[in-house]
Design an enzyme around this catalytic site. Structure first.
Site, PDB file in Angstrom:
ATOM      1  N   ASP A  12     -31.327 -33.038 -57.815  1.00 58.74           N
ATOM      2  CA  ASP A  12     -31.383 -32.084 -56.694  1.00 58.74           C
ATOM      3  C   ASP A  12     -32.380 -30.982 -57.030  1.00 58.74           C
ATOM      4  OD1 ASP A  12     -30.740 -31.173 -54.168  1.00 58.74           O
ATOM      5  OD2 ASP A  12     -28.935 -30.107 -54.780  1.00 58.74           O
ATOM      6  N   ASN A  32     -19.843 -30.959 -54.788  1.00 57.36           N
ATOM      7  CA  ASN A  32     -20.594 -29.837 -54.217  1.00 57.36           C
ATOM      8  C   ASN A  32     -20.730 -29.976 -52.713  1.00 57.36           C
ATOM      9  OD1 ASN A  32     -22.448 -30.225 -57.148  1.00 57.36           O
ATOM     10  ND2 ASN A  32     -21.276 -28.382 -56.727  1.00 57.36           N
ATOM     11  N   ASP A  40     -25.734 -30.586 -64.612  1.00 54.53           N
ATOM     12  CA  ASP A  40     -26.420 -29.458 -65.243  1.00 54.53           C
ATOM     13  C   ASP A  40     -25.455 -28.463 -65.874  1.00 54.53           C
ATOM     14  OD1 ASP A  40     -25.369 -28.364 -62.925  1.00 54.53           O
ATOM     15  OD2 ASP A  40     -27.257 -27.507 -62.212  1.00 54.53           O
ATOM     16  N   GLY A  41     -24.140 -28.693 -65.718  1.00 56.65           N
ATOM     17  CA  GLY A  41     -23.156 -27.767 -66.266  1.00 56.65           C
ATOM     18  C   GLY A  41     -22.986 -26.519 -65.432  1.00 56.65           C
ATOM     19  N   LEU A  66     -25.969 -20.925 -54.312  1.00 55.37           N
ATOM     20  CA  LEU A  66     -26.766 -21.911 -55.028  1.00 55.37           C
ATOM     21  C   LEU A  66     -27.624 -22.705 -54.049  1.00 55.37           C
ATOM     22  CD1 LEU A  66     -24.264 -23.382 -57.647  1.00 55.37           C
ATOM     23  CD2 LEU A  66     -26.285 -22.005 -58.140  1.00 55.37           C
ATOM     24  N   HIS A  77     -24.156 -35.528 -54.211  1.00 51.01           N
ATOM     25  CA  HIS A  77     -23.737 -34.530 -55.212  1.00 51.01           C
ATOM     26  C   HIS A  77     -22.219 -34.274 -55.156  1.00 51.01           C
ATOM     27  CE1 HIS A  77     -24.551 -31.893 -51.797  1.00 51.01           C
ATOM     28  NE2 HIS A  77     -25.840 -31.786 -52.058  1.00 51.01           N
TER      29      HIS A  77
END
Length: 399
Positions: free
Chosen positions: A276, A221, A250-251, A309, A218
């Site tokens: 994810d 991130n 996913d924005g 998150l 990812h």
């Protein structure tokens, strides 16, 4: 149960998405579970399915699935067949069940169960192996991983985990002491090493990519930041000619403009769209498991109790739609990011991820609005959407 037809000699007609083109009219001939022929001309083997203006694309391949539809891979591995069936509705025909940093006891319980499920076929999405996301990661970049379950790179522990199940991919922090030996062990056993949850500098990351790390988990991130004086792990991926990056489009995890930047820097053959996804994907608001942790679904995100998150609610259907919207890429380029590149990275590039003769007949049919209409898995019609709705963050069941 979804509709299924036995694998025979069947022609699918529609707009065929090849590696570099979209045929406005084309035919994919499947026989015995594999693609036999692609043609711009009609083929009539007897059985024909005409999908009109819908798109025929290679089935999506997702390398990072923590769970979905109420099923958590790590804590409920016995429900993996349920997950595999439900993933078809998102256009996913193959995936890699993912287990985040966990206590050794959980690995001992979970990995053997997953091992029994890997390479299951027959009308469901196919688990291709196990992705260990951790536990050999950097505490500073642990994200949703529990600090108590993060350990320094330990080749002996890794060897024990290899004995428990078919590990195909491991995410680690390459800057940590002992990581190089673990990378060598992984390469010796054919395991893809991905850098992630890492605080590596540009130089450390570039050396790791030279030394056998193939991918990034990812991109952007839970990793060192990209700065104009210290490009960090993302900058090393952009600079290195071979790095392949998982990307959550996913924005939310990445701003759409940064997704577009990554596409311009890497191109469609060095990006793997991943979800994810978590047990909360496709479900309503509430509390769900993520390995040993509890996560909470809000409207369009999942978080720990701290507010951080924790995974996503993304599906591959949405990832495909979003990458087109965020980057302006072509349909073939989107298909290469959703199917071809991930299949190649995980070592399945000779049988999955393309519409080409000899490849598995894993085919996702997308309506003109890019929602999933039907899925063929191994030459069988394994899913038909009768609702006309997309499965997404609205929490619809779709069955």
């Amino acid at each position: 149960m979804p509709d299924r037809e036995p694998a025979g000699r069947i022609a699918l007609r529609g707009r065929v998405v090849t590696d570099y083109e979209v045929w406005s009219e084309g035919t994919v001939l499947i026989e015995g579970g594999a693609i036999r022929e692609l043609s711009r001309e009609p083929l009539d083997p007897g059985e024909v399915r005409d999908y009109g203006d819908s798109l025929l694309v290679p089935g999506f391949v997702d390398l990072q699935v923590n769970g979905a539809f109420g099923v958590d891979v790590a804590s409920s591995p016995e429900r993996i067949d349920e997950l595999s069936r439900r993933l078809l509705a998102t256009g996913t025909t193959s995936y890699v069940p993912t287990v985040i940093s966990s206590p050794e006891s959980l690995y001992e319980e979970t990995l053997p169960v997953l091992a029994e499920k890997v390479a299951r076929r027959g009308g469901m999405a196919e688990p291709l192996g196990i992705h260990l996301e951790g536990p050999f990661i950097n505490l500073r970049r642990r994200g949703a991983h529990a600090a108590a379950h993060i350990v320094p790179p330990d080749p002996l522990l890794f060897a024990r985990l290899l004995e428990l199940g078919p590990i195909r991919m491991v995410t680690l922090a390459p800057e940590l002491e002992g990581a190089q030996e673990l990378i060598k062990t992984a390469r010796r056993y054919g395991v893809v090493v991905s850098a992630g949850h890492s605080d590596a500098s540009f130089e450390e990351a570039y050396r790791a990519l030279d030394a056998g790390v193939l991918a990034l988990t990812h991109l952007f991130n839970t990793m060192s930041r990209m700065h104009h004086r210290e490009p960090g792990l993302p900058g090393a991926a952009f600079a290195h000619p071979l790095a392949i990056c998982g990307l959550i489009s996913d924005g939310i995890h990445i701003h759409p403009e940064m997704v577009a930047l990554a596409f311009r820097m890497l191109g469609p053959d060095r990006i793997c769209l991943v979800t994810d996804s978590t047990a909360a994907t496709g479900m309503g608001p509430g509390e769900y498991a993520l390995a040993t942790r509890r996560i909470y679904r809000e409207t369009n995100v999942t978080r720990l109790g701290s507010g951080a998150l924790a995974g996503s609610l993304l599906t591959m259907e949405e990832a495909f739609q979003n990458i087109l919207a965020f980057t302006g890429c072509t349909l073939p380029e989107a298909a290469r990011m959703a199917s071809t590149a991930p299949a190649r990275l995980i070592g399945e590039g000779r049988r999955k991820g393309r519409l080409a003769p000899g490849y598995d007949a894993d085919i996702t049919v997308l309506r003109p609005d890019l929602s999933v209409e039907a899925v063929w898995k191994g030459g069988e019609l394994s899913y038909v959407d009768r609702t006309g709705r997309t499965l997404g963050n609205g929490g619809g069941e779709g069955f």
